[in-house]
Design a protein around this motif. Structure first.
Motif, PDB file in Angstrom:
ATOM      1  N   ALA A 137      29.336  14.905  31.824  1.00 37.65           N
ATOM      2  CA  ALA A 137      30.077  15.815  31.508  1.00 37.65           C
ATOM      3  C   ALA A 137      29.219  17.530  30.876  1.00 37.65           C
ATOM      4  N   ALA A 138      28.190  16.851  30.283  1.00 42.22           N
ATOM      5  CA  ALA A 138      26.984  17.998  29.283  1.00 42.22           C
ATOM      6  C   ALA A 138      26.207  18.376  30.686  1.00 42.22           C
ATOM      7  N   GLY A 139      25.661  17.843  31.437  1.00 46.96           N
ATOM      8  CA  GLY A 139      24.853  17.172  32.529  1.00 46.96           C
ATOM      9  C   GLY A 139      22.862  16.425  32.046  1.00 46.96           C
ATOM     10  N   ARG A 206      16.269  23.324  23.804  1.00 47.86           N
ATOM     11  CA  ARG A 206      15.938  23.229  25.505  1.00 47.86           C
ATOM     12  C   ARG A 206      14.662  22.349  25.167  1.00 47.86           C
ATOM     13  N   GLY A 207      13.677  22.362  26.637  1.00 50.74           N
ATOM     14  CA  GLY A 207      12.781  21.120  26.866  1.00 50.74           C
ATOM     15  C   GLY A 207      12.939  19.831  26.244  1.00 50.74           C
ATOM     16  N   SER A 208      12.208  18.873  27.181  1.00 51.59           N
ATOM     17  CA  SER A 208      12.827  17.534  26.744  1.00 51.59           C
ATOM     18  C   SER A 208      12.985  16.715  25.066  1.00 51.59           C
ATOM     19  N   GLN A 209      14.647  16.749  24.774  1.00 47.44           N
ATOM     20  CA  GLN A 209      14.889  16.075  23.892  1.00 47.44           C
ATOM     21  C   GLN A 209      16.110  15.249  23.946  1.00 47.44           C
ATOM     22  N   TRP A 210      15.143  14.279  23.260  1.00 47.07           N
ATOM     23  CA  TRP A 210      16.135  12.810  22.644  1.00 47.07           C
ATOM     24  C   TRP A 210      16.780  13.100  21.816  1.00 47.07           C
ATOM     25  N   PHE A 254      26.701  19.507  24.154  1.00 47.60           N
ATOM     26  CA  PHE A 254      27.579  21.182  24.362  1.00 47.60           C
ATOM     27  C   PHE A 254      27.154  21.824  23.970  1.00 47.60           C
ATOM     28  N   GLU A 255      26.345  22.490  22.700  1.00 46.08           N
ATOM     29  CA  GLU A 255      25.223  23.010  21.844  1.00 46.08           C
ATOM     30  C   GLU A 255      24.081  22.955  23.114  1.00 46.08           C
ATOM     31  N   ALA A 256      23.779  22.005  23.600  1.00 40.43           N
ATOM     32  CA  ALA A 256      22.742  21.621  24.099  1.00 40.43           C
ATOM     33  C   ALA A 256      22.512  22.086  25.691  1.00 40.43           C
ATOM     34  N   MET A 257      23.712  21.969  26.276  1.00 39.40           N
ATOM     35  CA  MET A 257      24.116  23.131  27.966  1.00 39.40           C
ATOM     36  C   MET A 257      24.319  23.664  27.353  1.00 39.40           C
ATOM     37  N   HIS A 263      24.726  26.649  34.052  1.00 46.01           N
ATOM     38  CA  HIS A 263      24.871  25.357  35.381  1.00 46.01           C
ATOM     39  C   HIS A 263      23.654  25.758  35.595  1.00 46.01           C
ATOM     40  N   SER A 264      22.395  25.524  35.084  1.00 39.78           N
ATOM     41  CA  SER A 264      21.651  24.226  35.260  1.00 39.78           C
ATOM     42  C   SER A 264      20.579  23.380  34.348  1.00 39.78           C
ATOM     43  N   LYS A 265      19.930  22.557  35.014  1.00 42.60           N
ATOM     44  CA  LYS A 265      19.563  21.403  34.149  1.00 42.60           C
ATOM     45  C   LYS A 265      17.960  21.875  33.363  1.00 42.60           C
TER      46      LYS A 265
END
Length: 265
Positions: A137-139, A206-210, A254-257, A263-265
């Protein structure tokens, strides 16, 4: 084709897929219910058999999809067969036997800017399935299940994903091997902790995160914690000690989204 007896040899094989050892041995799993079977067909999963209740007929929602599927067998079965193969008290009128896909490619999760949810020892199938659903859901770009997590193909996990397991890569992996690889590709490894450095609302997603989530009882393992780059805290105003793993993961996702642009990844 019709199969009426729950004692039929094929039915016994299907029913055995409720247990992990048989799923592993056969390389297959069972998907129950119109919605989940529909999602499997739409995602072009490797469906071997689609079984439906003879008295109720082929569900209309699935009938239109059958033309596009090649190599799948459809079998009309009795209510007794449906009941034998079901994992719930109220059996669904249709189920599918699906061949396991090869493990999703890790490369899909190692790209620049990837947002990945990592589970370490989350044993409850409902939580694992819900987190996969929230990641979808959060992309997010994918979900990693470390050792000790509930089986992806457990019927409860599958039900909890509500079909999201077919929408994004879910990788089963050894975190001791995969997490260093993620860092080499530029990922920041982030976990939650009551001693976190930042609030999840001030952390920059933002950026690459795990994002790493552990079990409710123990959190992430010491071995995994040693690889974490940053711990963050989910602030709470009330008196609850902690959050359910699926709730914590959903808040982070959802905070990351929100930060990354809805509307973008």
């Amino acid at each position: 084709m019709e199969i009426m007896s729950p004692q039929n040899a094929r039915v016994k094989e299907w029913a055995a897929l409720q247990e992990k050892k048989h799923r592993d041995r056969q390389g297959k799993y069972i998907v129950e219910g119109i919605h989940l079977v529909q999602e499997a067909l739409l995602a072009e999963a490797d469906v071997e058999v689609l079984a439906y209740d003879l008295d109720k007929g082929m569900p209309a929602e699935l009938a239109g999809l059958l033309q596009a599927v090649s190599g799948m067998e459809t079998v009309a079965v009795s209510a007794a067969v449906i009941a034998k193969c079901s994992s719930t008290g109220t059996p669904q009128p249709v189920f599918a036997i699906v061949r396991k896909a090869k493990n999703a490619a890790e490369e899909a999760l190692l790209g620049p800017g990837a947002l990945v949810m990592v589970l370490d020892g989350v044993q409850d199938p409902g939580n694992v399935g819900t987190i996969i659903r929230s990641a979808d859901a959060a992309g997010a770009d994918g979900v990693v299940l470390g050792r000790g997590c509930a089986d992806l193909y457990n019927p409860k996990t599958i039900r909890s994903t509500m079909g999201s397991m077919f929408h994004l890569p879910v990788v089963e992996a050894d975190l001791a091997e995969l997490l260093p690889k993620a860092r080499e590709h530029g990922a920041l490894l982030v976990s939650t902790s009551l001693q976190g450095e930042d609030s999840c609302y001030s952390h920059d997603f933002r950026g690459s995160q795990w994002l790493l989530i552990g079990s409710e009882g123990r959190g992430i393992s010491p071995e995994t914690a040693a690889q974490v780059d940053k711990s963050i805290i989910i602030p709470m105003r009330g008196r609850a000690e902690s959050l359910n793993a699926a709730m914590a993961a959903t808040i982070l996702l959802f905070e990351a989204m929100r930060q990354r642009g809805m509307h973008s990844k």
